[in-house]
Design a protein around this motif. Structure first.
Motif, PDB file in Angstrom:
ATOM      1  N   ALA A 387       0.828  -1.206   0.000  1.00 10.70           N
ATOM      2  CA  ALA A 387       0.000   0.000   0.000  1.00 10.70           C
ATOM      3  C   ALA A 387       0.863   1.257   0.000  1.00 10.70           C
ATOM      4  N   VAL A 388       1.929   1.251   0.804  1.00  7.71           N
ATOM      5  CA  VAL A 388       2.830   2.407   0.843  1.00  7.71           C
ATOM      6  C   VAL A 388       3.495   2.605  -0.525  1.00  7.71           C
ATOM      7  N   ASP A 389       3.867   1.508  -1.162  1.00  3.49           N
ATOM      8  CA  ASP A 389       4.451   1.584  -2.513  1.00  3.49           C
ATOM      9  C   ASP A 389       3.470   2.224  -3.491  1.00  3.49           C
ATOM     10  N   LEU A 390       2.217   1.796  -3.432  1.00  4.93           N
ATOM     11  CA  LEU A 390       1.196   2.328  -4.337  1.00  4.93           C
ATOM     12  C   LEU A 390       0.982   3.824  -4.116  1.00  4.93           C
ATOM     13  N   ILE A 391       0.936   4.235  -2.859  1.00  5.13           N
ATOM     14  CA  ILE A 391       0.722   5.645  -2.530  1.00  5.13           C
ATOM     15  C   ILE A 391       1.829   6.507  -3.132  1.00  5.13           C
ATOM     16  N   HIS A 392       3.070   6.118  -2.895  1.00  6.40           N
ATOM     17  CA  HIS A 392       4.188   6.919  -3.382  1.00  6.40           C
ATOM     18  C   HIS A 392       4.312   6.872  -4.907  1.00  6.40           C
ATOM     19  N   ALA A 393       4.042   5.715  -5.493  1.00  2.69           N
ATOM     20  CA  ALA A 393       4.119   5.598  -6.947  1.00  2.69           C
ATOM     21  C   ALA A 393       3.077   6.500  -7.619  1.00  2.69           C
ATOM     22  N   GLY A 394       1.871   6.555  -7.042  1.00  3.13           N
ATOM     23  CA  GLY A 394       0.824   7.404  -7.607  1.00  3.13           C
ATOM     24  C   GLY A 394       1.180   8.875  -7.548  1.00  3.13           C
ATOM     25  N   ILE A 395       1.755   9.310  -6.419  1.00  5.94           N
ATOM     26  CA  ILE A 395       2.151  10.712  -6.277  1.00  5.94           C
ATOM     27  C   ILE A 395       3.299  11.040  -7.213  1.00  5.94           C
ATOM     28  N   GLU A 396       4.273  10.136  -7.319  1.00  2.40           N
ATOM     29  CA  GLU A 396       5.407  10.368  -8.220  1.00  2.40           C
ATOM     30  C   GLU A 396       4.966  10.468  -9.670  1.00  2.40           C
ATOM     31  N   GLU A 397       4.018   9.646 -10.063  1.00  6.06           N
ATOM     32  CA  GLU A 397       3.502   9.715 -11.434  1.00  6.06           C
ATOM     33  C   GLU A 397       2.819  11.057 -11.677  1.00  6.06           C
ATOM     34  N   GLY A 398       2.070  11.526 -10.672  1.00  2.16           N
ATOM     35  CA  GLY A 398       1.412  12.821 -10.804  1.00  2.16           C
ATOM     36  C   GLY A 398       2.406  13.963 -10.898  1.00  2.16           C
ATOM     37  N   ILE A 399       3.474  13.893 -10.106  1.00  4.04           N
ATOM     38  CA  ILE A 399       4.511  14.924 -10.154  1.00  4.04           C
ATOM     39  C   ILE A 399       5.143  14.971 -11.545  1.00  4.04           C
ATOM     40  N   ASP A 400       5.400  13.808 -12.105  1.00  3.40           N
ATOM     41  CA  ASP A 400       6.015  13.734 -13.431  1.00  3.40           C
ATOM     42  C   ASP A 400       5.118  14.372 -14.489  1.00  3.40           C
ATOM     43  N   LYS A 401       3.812  14.223 -14.340  1.00  3.53           N
ATOM     44  CA  LYS A 401       2.876  14.778 -15.321  1.00  3.53           C
ATOM     45  C   LYS A 401       2.786  16.297 -15.225  1.00  3.53           C
ATOM     46  N   ILE A 402       2.936  16.834 -14.011  1.00  6.73           N
ATOM     47  CA  ILE A 402       2.735  18.272 -13.827  1.00  6.73           C
ATOM     48  C   ILE A 402       3.998  19.073 -14.130  1.00  6.73           C
ATOM     49  N   LYS A 403       5.166  18.413 -14.079  1.00  9.40           N
ATOM     50  CA  LYS A 403       6.422  19.116 -14.336  1.00  9.40           C
ATOM     51  C   LYS A 403       6.606  19.395 -15.828  1.00  9.40           C
ATOM     52  N   THR A 404       7.349  20.451 -16.108  1.00 10.06           N
ATOM     53  CA  THR A 404       7.621  20.803 -17.501  1.00 10.06           C
ATOM     54  C   THR A 404       9.071  20.510 -17.894  1.00 10.06           C
ATOM     55  N   SER A 405       9.877  20.055 -16.939  1.00 11.78           N
ATOM     56  CA  SER A 405      11.260  19.673 -17.240  1.00 11.78           C
ATOM     57  C   SER A 405      11.666  18.544 -16.311  1.00 11.78           C
ATOM     58  N   ALA A 406      12.771  17.885 -16.661  1.00 16.29           N
ATOM     59  CA  ALA A 406      13.232  16.753 -15.856  1.00 16.29           C
ATOM     60  C   ALA A 406      14.001  17.187 -14.623  1.00 16.29           C
ATOM     61  N   ALA A 407      14.331  18.463 -14.517  1.00 13.59           N
ATOM     62  CA  ALA A 407      15.119  18.956 -13.385  1.00 13.59           C
ATOM     63  C   ALA A 407      14.361  18.771 -12.076  1.00 13.59           C
ATOM     64  N   ALA A 408      15.079  18.351 -11.047  1.00 15.04           N
ATOM     65  CA  ALA A 408      14.467  18.182  -9.726  1.00 15.04           C
ATOM     66  C   ALA A 408      14.094  19.546  -9.153  1.00 15.04           C
ATOM     67  N   MET A 409      12.934  19.609  -8.518  1.00 13.40           N
ATOM     68  CA  MET A 409      12.447  20.858  -7.947  1.00 13.40           C
ATOM     69  C   MET A 409      12.021  20.635  -6.505  1.00 13.40           C
ATOM     70  N   PRO A 410      11.997  21.701  -5.694  1.00 15.49           N
ATOM     71  CA  PRO A 410      11.479  21.548  -4.336  1.00 15.49           C
ATOM     72  C   PRO A 410       9.986  21.263  -4.358  1.00 15.49           C
ATOM     73  N   LEU A 411       9.531  20.509  -3.402  1.00 16.10           N
ATOM     74  CA  LEU A 411       8.118  20.155  -3.293  1.00 16.10           C
ATOM     75  C   LEU A 411       7.608  20.583  -1.928  1.00 16.10           C
ATOM     76  N   ILE A 412       6.494  21.290  -1.939  1.00 22.15           N
ATOM     77  CA  ILE A 412       5.857  21.707  -0.687  1.00 22.15           C
ATOM     78  C   ILE A 412       4.681  20.767  -0.429  1.00 22.15           C
ATOM     79  N   LEU A 413       4.733  20.072   0.684  1.00 21.52           N
ATOM     80  CA  LEU A 413       3.700  19.100   1.032  1.00 21.52           C
ATOM     81  C   LEU A 413       2.754  19.725   2.048  1.00 21.52           C
ATOM     82  N   VAL A 414       1.488  19.821   1.676  1.00 25.10           N
ATOM     83  CA  VAL A 414       0.495  20.429   2.561  1.00 25.10           C
ATOM     84  C   VAL A 414      -0.738  19.532   2.638  1.00 25.10           C
ATOM     85  N   GLY A 415      -1.629  19.882   3.544  1.00 26.66           N
ATOM     86  CA  GLY A 415      -2.852  19.101   3.713  1.00 26.66           C
ATOM     87  C   GLY A 415      -2.711  18.069   4.814  1.00 26.66           C
ATOM     88  N   GLY A 416      -3.835  17.736   5.431  1.00 25.94           N
ATOM     89  CA  GLY A 416      -3.816  16.769   6.517  1.00 25.94           C
ATOM     90  C   GLY A 416      -3.376  15.394   6.097  1.00 25.94           C
TER      91      GLY A 416
END
Length: 524
Positions: A387-416
């Motif tokens: 389950a933990v693997d699935l959670i992180h894989a889903g978020i990582e896939e979403g991050i990849d879709k929203i980014k416009t370049s391959a460069a690593a960027m800071p991520l702000i994590l918010v929400g409960g």
């Protein structure tokens, strides 16, 4: 005076109600609670906890800013929607694509929508091509009344340039249906007929719910004996009155992600970053660019319906703290998109319920101490790790879709739901969890400014470009001041010129937006 500085910011989501009390740029107190079915009692309970922590004088509170996803959630989930009659004033033109074409079938069935096309309308020049067919309008209104439809959406060709045509049509309909909720497309969307009509129908479908929800907000603060004016966050992160939000709930449909991104920027001081907001039902991934949410450049869809609103570029995933974990026929785990929502405290395993959720996984994995850990001790390590693997894989896939370049960027994590992230994420240079990150949406609401817009055609040949832009800017600033902005702080934050190259005149469509700080006044 203290009343000129202290304000309450609130985010009412499908699962949680977040509250902050702020003075200037300082968070004085914050609290998080579950959203209740009546909305009002959840607000009262959570605000009361904040006020108890603060222990200040309630009369010092100068304003209340509320962001909510209640309306967009209702439309997406196909619940609490009113039946709608869509009236298009366009014949003998504009009939190639009927109203609600391309809408999801289940949504059309839920609205039990009726559509009517009647004569009337204008060219892009503003000249009438057909007179308004009042007899057809009366027949349409009588038919809608007989079918017990009370929400009416009226759309005419090029209505933003000729709003009087829709206004005259509404007057005819009101004679037949005096108590009807009528939405005019000229007050809702831009030039494009179909997308503007879609937005108008969506707004009309939320008419009854909007009055109920906004009334619950007002009632909550009456019960709390707080007399400060209440404002509602809209899609661009600025504020509108409760009366405006009640009439145009569609203006608030993207307020949640916008407030989240702006709150994240405020709490960290970053101007460019990825923002991941994990709530109880969804994970919204957005992009902070030059202090503001990056706007999408493609058509926006609300609940599967295309509209022409300018909204933040946000990717929503069916993953949150209340997401249900199930096992498929092949034995593989699946997470969401179904969520227990605000019933997490009733249905989650750690709270004595019978439903396995992502929060249960986080507790079992040791990411957070919540509820009774003994109630999830039986979960196998293999299940937890998968389950933990699935959670992180889903978020990582979403991050990849929203980014416009391959460069690593800071991520702000918010929400409960940020408790779900317990490992490093690919494509990210660092993960920031700022103080008060769990209520970033409410912070975003509390720091919002008041805006005013103008979207009109101006004759550059007759006026001159500089004079036309000056008039548009003045009109936008006046609109912001009327909405409650401090005149001394109002500035033009966006101005767009769209030449009408298909027109023989020198007309140019000008969209101007002004924003300013809320004009604070002492409470009576």
């Amino acid at each position: 005076m203290a009343s000129e500085q202290v304000r309450i910011g609130i985010d009412v989501g499908g699962t949680n109600t977040d509250v902050v009390l702020m003075s200037g740029s300082t968070v004085l107190a914050s609290a998080k609670g579950f959203t209740t079915e009546d909305v009002s009692s959840g607000i009262v309970d959570t605000v009361t906890r904040v006020l108890d922590d603060w222990n200040g004088d309630r009369s010092a509170i100068g304003s209340v800013m509320i962001g909510t996803t209640q309306f967009v959630n209702a439309f997406v989930q196909r619940r609490d929607l009113a039946k709608v009659a869509a009236i298009r004033v366009s014949l003998p033109r504009g009939d190639g694509v009927p109203p609600m074409s391309g809408w999801p079938r289940d949504l059309r069935d839920e609205l039990a929508a009726e559509s009517y096309m009647v004569g009337g309308g204008s060219y892009y020049t503003g000249k009438d091509y057909a007179p308004l067919d009042e007899d057809a309008l009366i027949a349409a209104a009588e038919d809608a009344r007989a079918k017990k439809v009370q929400s009416i959406a009226i759309t005419a060709n090029f209505a933003p340039m000729r709003p009087d045509i829709e206004e005259r049509a509404a007057a005819v309909v009101r004679k037949v249906m005096p108590g009807a909720d009528i939405t005019l497309s000229s007050s809702v969307g831009g030039i494009g007929l179909i997308d503007r009509e879609n937005a108008t129908i969506i707004n009309a479908s939320l008419a009854v719910l909007s009055r109920k929800v906004i009334s619950s907000f007002v009632r909550a603060f009456a019960d709390l004996r707080i007399k400060a004016p209440i404002f509602i966050s809209q899609n661009d992160g600025t504020l509108i009155s409760t009366e405006m939000a009640s009439r145009y709930p569609i203006f608030t449909c993207s307020a949640g992600p916008t407030n989240s991104i702006r709150g994240a920027a405020f709490l960290t001081g970053l101007s460019d970053a990825i923002v991941v907001d994990i709530g109880g039902t969804t994970t919204d991934i957005g992009f902070l660019l030059n202090d503001f949410p990056r706007e999408t450049t493609i058509a926006n869809y609300i609940g599967g319906v295309r509209t022409n609103f300018r909204m933040p570029d946000v990717l929503s995933l069916g993953l949150g703290g209340g997401s249900i974990i199930s096992t498929g026929k092949n034995g593989a785990l699946a997470i969401g998109p179904e969520s227990v929502g605000y019933r997490l405290v009733e249905r989650g395993l750690v709270f004595g319920g019978d439903t396995l959720t992502t929060t249960d996984i986080a507790v079992r994995a040791g990411s957070i101490a919540l509820g009774d850990p003994a109630k999830v001790a039986h979960l196998p390590d293999a299940t937890v790790n998968a389950a933990v693997d699935l959670i992180h894989a889903g978020i990582e896939e979403g991050i990849d879709k929203i980014k416009t370049s391959a460069a690593a960027m800071p991520l702000i994590l918010v929400g409960g739901g940020g408790i779900l992230v317990s490992r490093p994420l690919k494509g990210v240079s660092e993960v920031l969890r700022p103080r008060h990150s769990e209520v970033a949406n409410a912070v975003g609401a509390a720091i919002a400014r008041v805006s005013g817009r103008v979207d009109k055609l101006y004759d550059f040949e007759a006026l001159g470009r500089d004079e036309a832009l000056r008039i548009a800017s003045r009109d936008a600033a006046d609109a912001a001041i009327r909405a409650g902005a401090d005149p001394a702080t109002v500035e033009i934050v966006d101005i767009v010129e769209l030449p009408m190259t298909h027109m023989r005149t020198g007309c140019v469509q000008v969209r101007a937006r002004a924003a300013g700080s809320l004009l604070q006044t002492a409470n009576a």
